[in-house]
Write an enzyme that holds these catalytic residues in place. Structure first.
Site, PDB file in Angstrom:
ATOM      1  N   HIS B  73     -95.959   6.997  41.993  1.00  0.00           N
ATOM      2  CA  HIS B  73     -94.687   7.685  42.243  1.00  0.00           C
ATOM      3  C   HIS B  73     -94.222   7.249  43.629  1.00  0.00           C
ATOM      4  O   HIS B  73     -95.004   7.261  44.580  1.00  0.00           O
ATOM      5  CB  HIS B  73     -94.856   9.199  42.294  1.00  0.00           C
ATOM      6  CG  HIS B  73     -95.338   9.827  41.032  1.00  0.00           C
ATOM      7  ND1 HIS B  73     -94.493  10.468  40.159  1.00  0.00           N
ATOM      8  CD2 HIS B  73     -96.576   9.939  40.499  1.00  0.00           C
ATOM      9  CE1 HIS B  73     -95.197  10.957  39.141  1.00  0.00           C
ATOM     10  NE2 HIS B  73     -96.466  10.655  39.322  1.00  0.00           N
ATOM     11  N   HIS B 189     -97.863   8.133  27.778  1.00  0.00           N
ATOM     12  CA  HIS B 189     -97.614   9.574  27.678  1.00  0.00           C
ATOM     13  C   HIS B 189     -98.662  10.362  28.456  1.00  0.00           C
ATOM     14  O   HIS B 189     -99.841  10.014  28.452  1.00  0.00           O
ATOM     15  CB  HIS B 189     -97.648   9.993  26.200  1.00  0.00           C
ATOM     16  CG  HIS B 189     -97.130  11.376  25.962  1.00  0.00           C
ATOM     17  ND1 HIS B 189     -97.723  12.250  25.087  1.00  0.00           N
ATOM     18  CD2 HIS B 189     -96.068  12.027  26.477  1.00  0.00           C
ATOM     19  CE1 HIS B 189     -97.046  13.393  25.084  1.00  0.00           C
ATOM     20  NE2 HIS B 189     -96.042  13.292  25.909  1.00  0.00           N
ATOM     21  N   ASP B 315    -102.406   7.191  40.437  1.00  0.00           N
ATOM     22  CA  ASP B 315    -101.511   8.348  40.292  1.00  0.00           C
ATOM     23  C   ASP B 315    -100.996   8.808  41.660  1.00  0.00           C
ATOM     24  O   ASP B 315    -100.939   9.999  41.953  1.00  0.00           O
ATOM     25  CB  ASP B 315    -102.185   9.495  39.548  1.00  0.00           C
ATOM     26  CG  ASP B 315    -101.154  10.512  39.077  1.00  0.00           C
ATOM     27  OD1 ASP B 315    -100.085  10.073  38.633  1.00  0.00           O
ATOM     28  OD2 ASP B 315    -101.398  11.722  39.186  1.00  0.00           O
TER      29      ASP B 315
END
Lengths: 321, 446
Positions: B73, B189, B315
């Site tokens: 991110h 997902h 992540d």
């Protein structure tokens, strides 16, 4: 100056019951006893907190607890400021830390804090220099409630050890239940939780309680029945089908109380939902209900806690920790 | 120094870690003047440094393909105060990551081809790691209307995902899988059944003690099972991200055995930490999915070893102080991870779960294959995206030293082992730890 009981291992903040040693709890209860006498005198004032400032900082609406702390502080001679912070429109977290820093700069001696989020009071305590008392944080703890409940029980039953106490109803959302479980276990009582499975926290048995899903077996031969308020405001989603069904199976009435010991006593932290978790006939039965007494004990316990945290002794002996 | 500017560079005296062949041993590697791998092998430069070309002595340290991180991110666009492509790029190369894929949950989200082009342009400006982008799977990441998968793919989106937002509606996911099949597009997902995972930490004794709303571990497994069935039904491809529970691992294991085209990743926190990290409301340990029970942690480590989990991702999710210094329930979830990805993953090596080549299969080779990137292996002609590291170097994780803009790491203050010494992207040295790996003056033999 009045002589006060020494409180062993008193932490610098009262954030919860979990981890508090039995000796500390006993000393706080003993100290509370002396404040019952103060409150029952014609002149209800002591000078223990003369010149001290106590701020009641409530992020969640409360009348009973806030008033109880206010009365307790005033009877000990402190100046009390009440702040109710409504959090509906502002970003809550910013308000918490910013408000804490602002109030801290005014150099209060103690902050009594209630907040809707678990852990919020502990977070605030890290940011201030004064003593902090948890007046209830989310679904975590409400230590003074557990202490006042213990004081009430001890005065009527003469002890805590060995008693069987059933905590009934909405355990999932209850900080009162958690604090009481910790305290009663520490003091050697036998604790049961009774309620529908949807209102039981996960692995609640690991807190050292026996779990019952029906009142009849849960109340069998207990000494104390503690009812909890059904916290409909914290419920998002299906927890119980309806109020009337809840009352039918989990509301306390004289019929359900029959299986308890003949001298079993009934408690409720308030505010009560009459006709939901408790029948008026039980709530108002002076031979069984301790509900009014709990309120009186609340003031005494809070006086003892304030004294223990910020009483004169600490100033007289600056090195005392 | 290797700079991709036309001079070949020899890496000598290295411990080569080759995930494609499983080789772990001494060797050398030659980067051509075009910034590509020209040659490599156990015997290359075994006889000493070659004449006339620039030489870098690895001093016996490990030389491996650079890490390929499928889950990063950034704050750009929309939250530049948390992270930009510049700071994320610097953090990536300092962590040995030579290729990364940016998640689409920015403001606005990547549901429009112009945003993929924006990422490509910013990546060219920053010029540190290779930066790729996900396309949104659904418009606004809302799980209702399919995003323009074809147009996004044409613009360069590598895969399609709603980032940390699960697609709750099974019909939408079924159609997405069917539709993506026509474009041979991969769907990524985060399997969490939303109605069962509205809590803020793992359910169990600690959540009960802390009075925090919790998510049951089966909230993940229920969604994993659904996704497996939908993938089977449609004959599509799906990659499940951030697997965190033992029962999910079992579901994936049996699906793979049946031949369902399912792959999976996890992040280091899920095999290095458990729910106890939350302790007294530590918001740095608030993650999505939440840190799980110790039995889950062990199952995840074993799944990485066995290959049920194919990839390890960082992540990386920066959060500023204002997003974390809040009561637990209100704090934003996520942890930065680019600069701790290698060190924490190396715990699996130090604890005997995997060999170094196997670890680099999870960190570089498998993710590169899955996203069809020319990376993750030693291959003649492939871009020289490389990593020099010391697997044993001990250090303490100090978020103040991070190149990332924020320091929200659950590994804050923890001692660890394994340090990136140098990182090359396209043959160009984009990071070098001068303190631990000082540059030697020119080639000794020249």
């Amino acid at each position: 100056m009045t002589i006060r009981t020494h409180i062993p291992a008193m932490p610098s903040h009262l954030l919860g019951i979990e981890g508090l040693p039995a000796a500390t709890i006993v000393a706080l209860l003993d100290s509370s006893e002396s404040y019952i006498d103060t409150s029952r005198s014609l002149v209800k004032k002591r000078d223990v907190l003369d010149g001290r400032t106590v701020i009641n900082l409530f992020f969640e609406a409360s009348t009973r607890t806030r008033t109880s702390f206010e009365v307790a502080s005033k009877r000990l001679g402190a100046d009390v400021i009440n702040m109710e912070v409504t959090t509906s429109s502002v970003k809550k977290g910013e308000t918490l830390i910013d408000t804490a820093m602002t109030l801290n700069a005014m150099l209060p001696d103690a902050l009594v804090v209630r907040h809707q989020d678990s852990g919020a009071v502990a977070l605030l305590a890290q940011k201030v220099n004064c003593a902090v008392i948890n007046g209830g944080d989310g679904q975590h703890e409400h230590p003074t409630q557990a202490l006042l409940d213990a004081l009430t029980i001890r005065r009527r039953k003469g002890r805590l050890e060995g008693l069987v106490v059933a905590i009934c109803g909405d355990v999932l959302h209850s900080r009162v239940a958690r604090s009481n479980i910790h305290l009663l276990n520490t003091m050697g009582a036998r604790v049961r939780v009774v309620g529908p499975p949807t209102l039981m926290p996960t692995e609640v048995d690991r807190l050292g309680v026996d779990v019952y899903f029906d009142m009849k077996s849960g109340l069998k031969d207990v000494d104390i029945v503690m009812m909890l308020r059904l916290q409909t405001e914290r419920m998002h989603g299906a927890f119980v089908p309806s109020i009337s069904e809840y009352y039918r199976f989990f509301g306390l009435d004289h019929e359900k109380l029959k299986v308890a010991k003949p001298d079993a006593l009934v408690m409720h932290p308030g505010p009560m939902n009459r006709g939901i978790e408790i029948d008026s006939a039980v709530a108002d039965d002076i031979s069984r209900s301790l509900i009014q007494e709990q309120v009186e004990m609340g003031v005494a316990v809070r006086m003892a806690c304030l004294d223990a945290l910020i009483g004169g002794r600490r100033n007289a002996l600056p090195s005392a920790a | 120094m290797a700079n991709g500017s036309g001079t070949p560079t020899a890496f000598i005296n290295a411990r080569l870690i080759d995930p494609a062949t499983g080789y772990d041993g001494s060797g050398g590697l030659l980067v051509g003047g075009d910034g590509r791998i020209a040659d490599f092998g156990a015997n290359l430069f075994a006889g000493g440094a070659p004449w006339g070309i620039e030489t870098i002595d690895c001093g016996g340290k490990c030389l491996a393909p650079g890490l390929v991180d499928l889950r990063v991110h950034t704050g750009e666009p929309g939250e530049e105060h948390k992270e930009t492509f510049d700071t994320a790029g610097q953090a990536a190369v300092a962590g040995g990551v030579t290729s990364l894929v940016v998640l689409p949950d920015t403001e606005p989200p990547f549901d429009d081809a112009s945003l993929i082009e924006f990422v490509n342009r910013r990546a060219r400006q920053v010029r540190l790691p290779n930066v790729y982008a996900y396309g949104a799977l659904t418009v606004g990441l809302e799980g209702e209307q399919l995003a323009e998968i074809g147009l996004l793919k044409e613009a360069g989106a590598l895969a399609f995902s709603d980032a940390d937002r699960p697609v709750a509606n099974a019909q939408v996911m079924r159609r997405a899988l069917y539709y993506a099949k026509g474009f041979d597009a991969l769907i990524v997902h985060l399997p969490q059944e939303p109605a069962l995972s509205s809590g803020v930490m793992n359910s169990g004794e600690l959540a009960t003690r802390l009075g925090l709303a919790s998510c049951h571990p089966l909230a993940e497994t229920i969604m994993v099972e659904r996704d497996i069935r939908l993938t089977e039904m449609t004959g599509g491809r799906m990659h499940l991200s951030k697997i965190s529970t033992a029962s999910s691992v079992e579901a994936i294991r049996s699906a793979k055995a049946r031949g369902v085209r399912i792959t999976a990743d996890t992040a280091p926190q899920y095999f290095a930490l458990n729910e106890n990290e939350v302790g007294a409301y530590r918001t740095f340990a608030k993650l999505v999915p939440p840190l799980r029970h110790e039995t889950d942690r062990r199952a995840i480590a074993e799944a990485v070893r066995d290959g049920v989990i194919d990839c390890i991702v960082s992540d990386h999710r920066p959060q500023d102080v204002e997003s974390k210094r809040l009561p637990f329930a209100q704090a934003s979830p996520g942890a930065v991870g680019l600069e701790t990805l290698l060190a924490i993953s190396l715990e699996l090596y130090h604890n005997g779960y995997v060999t170094l080549p196997k670890l680099f299969e999870r960190l570089a080779l498998a993710p590169a294959r899955l996203f069809r990137l020319p990376a993750g292996r030693f291959e003649k002609g492939a871009p020289a995206d490389l990593l020099v590291f010391d697997p044993d170097a001990a250090w303490k994780i100090e978020p103040d030293d991070f190149r990332s803009k924020t320091g929200n790491s659950p590994f804050d203050g923890k001692p660890t082992q394994g340090r990136v010494l140098g990182t090359l992207v396209g043959g160009r040295m984009v990071f070098r730890d001068e303190k631990r790996w000082p540059a030697t003056t020119a080639a000794t033999a020249a």
